[in-house]
Design a protein around this motif. Structure first.
Motif, PDB file in Angstrom:
ATOM      1  N   ASP A  14      37.260  39.821  42.474  1.00  0.00           N
ATOM      2  CA  ASP A  14      37.628  41.011  41.706  1.00  0.00           C
ATOM      3  C   ASP A  14      38.353  40.614  40.421  1.00  0.00           C
ATOM      4  O   ASP A  14      39.175  39.691  40.402  1.00  0.00           O
ATOM      5  N   LEU A  15      38.070  41.372  39.371  1.00  0.00           N
ATOM      6  CA  LEU A  15      38.708  41.158  38.078  1.00  0.00           C
ATOM      7  C   LEU A  15      39.741  42.250  37.816  1.00  0.00           C
ATOM      8  O   LEU A  15      39.579  43.388  38.253  1.00  0.00           O
ATOM      9  N   TYR A  16      40.771  41.890  37.079  1.00  0.00           N
ATOM     10  CA  TYR A  16      41.850  42.814  36.719  1.00  0.00           C
ATOM     11  C   TYR A  16      42.211  42.595  35.255  1.00  0.00           C
ATOM     12  O   TYR A  16      42.211  41.452  34.764  1.00  0.00           O
ATOM     13  N   TRP A  17      42.562  43.667  34.561  1.00  0.00           N
ATOM     14  CA  TRP A  17      43.203  43.502  33.265  1.00  0.00           C
ATOM     15  C   TRP A  17      44.621  43.008  33.521  1.00  0.00           C
ATOM     16  O   TRP A  17      45.371  43.612  34.292  1.00  0.00           O
ATOM     17  N   LEU A  18      44.984  41.916  32.870  1.00  0.00           N
ATOM     18  CA  LEU A  18      46.280  41.284  33.103  1.00  0.00           C
ATOM     19  C   LEU A  18      47.376  41.859  32.221  1.00  0.00           C
ATOM     20  O   LEU A  18      48.566  41.656  32.485  1.00  0.00           O
ATOM     21  N   SER A  69      38.586  47.792  46.473  1.00  0.00           N
ATOM     22  CA  SER A  69      38.415  47.668  45.033  1.00  0.00           C
ATOM     23  C   SER A  69      37.819  48.905  44.385  1.00  0.00           C
ATOM     24  O   SER A  69      37.811  49.009  43.159  1.00  0.00           O
ATOM     25  N   ASP A  70      37.298  49.816  45.183  1.00  0.00           N
ATOM     26  CA  ASP A  70      36.717  51.044  44.633  1.00  0.00           C
ATOM     27  C   ASP A  70      37.400  52.250  45.263  1.00  0.00           C
ATOM     28  O   ASP A  70      37.939  52.188  46.365  1.00  0.00           O
ATOM     29  N   ALA A 122      44.916  48.718  46.108  1.00  0.00           N
ATOM     30  CA  ALA A 122      44.420  47.355  46.300  1.00  0.00           C
ATOM     31  C   ALA A 122      45.397  46.375  45.693  1.00  0.00           C
ATOM     32  O   ALA A 122      46.050  46.676  44.685  1.00  0.00           O
ATOM     33  N   CYS A 123      45.496  45.189  46.300  1.00  0.00           N
ATOM     34  CA  CYS A 123      46.343  44.145  45.723  1.00  0.00           C
ATOM     35  C   CYS A 123      45.895  42.786  46.233  1.00  0.00           C
ATOM     36  O   CYS A 123      45.215  42.669  47.261  1.00  0.00           O
ATOM     37  N   ASP A 124      46.284  41.762  45.499  1.00  0.00           N
ATOM     38  CA  ASP A 124      45.949  40.378  45.822  1.00  0.00           C
ATOM     39  C   ASP A 124      47.203  39.558  45.545  1.00  0.00           C
ATOM     40  O   ASP A 124      47.808  39.667  44.476  1.00  0.00           O
ATOM     41  N   GLN A 172      31.279  45.123  36.237  1.00  0.00           N
ATOM     42  CA  GLN A 172      31.006  45.628  37.581  1.00  0.00           C
ATOM     43  C   GLN A 172      31.965  45.053  38.616  1.00  0.00           C
ATOM     44  O   GLN A 172      32.077  45.589  39.729  1.00  0.00           O
ATOM     45  N   ARG A 173      32.659  43.993  38.266  1.00  0.00           N
ATOM     46  CA  ARG A 173      33.538  43.314  39.223  1.00  0.00           C
ATOM     47  C   ARG A 173      34.992  43.761  39.121  1.00  0.00           C
ATOM     48  O   ARG A 173      35.831  43.290  39.900  1.00  0.00           O
ATOM     49  N   PHE A 174      35.304  44.648  38.187  1.00  0.00           N
ATOM     50  CA  PHE A 174      36.690  45.070  38.036  1.00  0.00           C
ATOM     51  C   PHE A 174      37.139  45.929  39.207  1.00  0.00           C
ATOM     52  O   PHE A 174      36.410  46.810  39.678  1.00  0.00           O
ATOM     53  N   SER A 175      38.353  45.663  39.644  1.00  0.00           N
ATOM     54  CA  SER A 175      38.983  46.557  40.612  1.00  0.00           C
ATOM     55  C   SER A 175      39.258  47.883  39.923  1.00  0.00           C
ATOM     56  O   SER A 175      39.608  47.927  38.734  1.00  0.00           O
ATOM     57  N   ALA A 176      39.066  48.987  40.646  1.00  0.00           N
ATOM     58  CA  ALA A 176      39.302  50.309  40.062  1.00  0.00           C
ATOM     59  C   ALA A 176      40.723  50.400  39.522  1.00  0.00           C
ATOM     60  O   ALA A 176      41.660  49.824  40.076  1.00  0.00           O
ATOM     61  N   GLN A 177      40.886  51.144  38.442  1.00  0.00           N
ATOM     62  CA  GLN A 177      42.180  51.248  37.769  1.00  0.00           C
ATOM     63  C   GLN A 177      42.757  52.649  37.968  1.00  0.00           C
ATOM     64  O   GLN A 177      42.018  53.641  37.970  1.00  0.00           O
TER      65      GLN A 177
END
Length: 376
Positions: free
Chosen positions: A52-56, A40-41, A20-22, A209-214
């Motif tokens: 979607d949320l991401y750790w930056l 995202s999953d 996934a990417c944005d 719950q909104r985080f994109s899978a890592q």
């Protein structure tokens, strides 16, 4: 403007293991491109979304440096201040070079040297003092940094460049200078003025719950393996890492990046930094020896390092489509930001795949060049 080649390239990234990417591009204060690709999953039931949320991770550093430079503009911090002015424990700092017995530092690092990664620190979390303080589940930002002061640095200030915890120290110094927590400062002076609503250090249950899978990347076969969505740079629920602690959406990050690209002014007229401060931020701070250290990674050939950012110095070396003076940084899971005040251009790309050198060496420069080609 023709962004079709960029759209096709982003669509192809699933073939090299990017689930996934944005990617978003702002030009002269307006969004001119946005593409969300993949799912995202891991089960591919949830298409990538703007929410979607991401750790930056280290893309957090631009916020930290901007916040510190705001305090420089306000006269609350001086770039040549010794860090011991804010944390007296650093006054007894020692140096450990190679296998030598630690000896008193000839000089205590300055704010400028923390910003430019030349203060002598590194990114080793396993030193005894940090290992001990991390046993405290309630350790605050300032408490962790107080503990770090017990450990020797690895070289005399400004003798080398070393990517380090220096920006975490800056976050703690900001707390002293501004008399509020780092998170409170960012909310008051950057998030709220810019309309950033979905960014922070410690996600609540709804945000989790909104985080994109890592994922973790595998180079030989270009695949990504699911891992728990987490950030190892968060030492406790009360620690706010200036170096790698923020999460957020692509849209919120772009609000910040676009303001820097527009000489520090947002689309709604809010000024977060003066143009001359942004120019200073993007000016190479490294002497010849430190620049050699920085450019030991081939992807930084032709670039220098400013205040928390790579800065483009020699287009004839990089063969990049971007001009001298563009600057930005990236993050451990593949986030990438480019800011070009000359052209009022900002690019933000985010994925959630760790250990992915392919992103740093291939994806990021290709996105950069495709954007400039589209603008031509």
């Amino acid at each position: 403007m023709d962004f079709e080649p960029l759209e096709q390239y982003l669509h192809s990234l699933d073939q090299v293991g990017i689930p996934a990417c944005d990617c978003t591009v702002h030009y002269h204060g307006k969004q001119v491109f946005r593409s969300l690709q993949g799912y995202s999953d891991v089960g591919k039931t949830r298409p990538t979304s703007s929410s979607d949320l991401y750790w930056l991770f280290s893309a957090s550093k631009l916020f930290t440096c901007t916040a510190v430079l705001q305090l420089v503009e306000a006269g609350k911090i001086q770039l040549e201040d010794s860090i011991s002015k804010y944390f007296p424990a650093f006054a007894e700092l020692k140096v450990r070079e190679r296998e030598k017995t630690p000896y008193p530092a000839k000089r205590i690092p300055t704010i400028r040297e923390l910003l430019s990664m030349t203060g002598g620190f590194d990114y080793n979390f396993n030193v005894p003092a940090l290992a001990e303080i991390r046993k405290n589940s309630c350790a605050t930002t300032s408490q962790v940094i107080e503990a770090l002061a017990q450990e020797p640095i690895y070289f005399e200030p400004s003798s080398h460049y070393c990517y380090s915890l220096g920006h975490d120290i800056l976050a703690a110094i900001l707390e002293v200078a501004a008399d509020m927590t780092f998170g409170e400062y960012l909310k008051t002076h950057l998030f709220k003025p810019l309309g950033i609503e979905h960014m922070g250090f410690h996600p609540n249950l709804e945000q989790q719950q909104r985080f994109s899978a890592q994922y973790i990347y595998s180079v030989p076969d270009y695949t990504a393996t699911l891992r728990p969505t987490q950030n190892e740079f968060i030492f406790s629920p009360y620690y706010e890492s200036g170096g790698a602690g923020l999460f957020g959406t692509a849209e919120d990050y772009m609000r910040f990046a676009a303001a820097l690209a527009n000489n520090g002014r947002s689309s709604n007229g809010v000024s977060i930094l003066l143009p001359e401060t942004i120019q200073m931020m993007a000016t190479n701070q490294l002497n010849r020896s430190c620049l050699t250290d920085f450019q030991s990674q081939p992807r930084f050939y032709g670039y220098g390092y400013g205040m928390g950012v790579r800065t483009h110095m020699r287009p004839e070396v990089t063969l990049s489509k971007s001009p001298a003076g563009e600057f930005g940084w990236d993050g451990a899971a593949g986030a990438y930001v480019l800011i070009d005040p000359k052209n009022q251009l900002a690019i933000f790309y985010v994925q959630h795949v760790l250990c992915c050198d392919y992103a740093f060496n291939k994806i990021h420069p290709h996105i950069r060049d495709l954007v400039y080609e589209a603008l031509e």
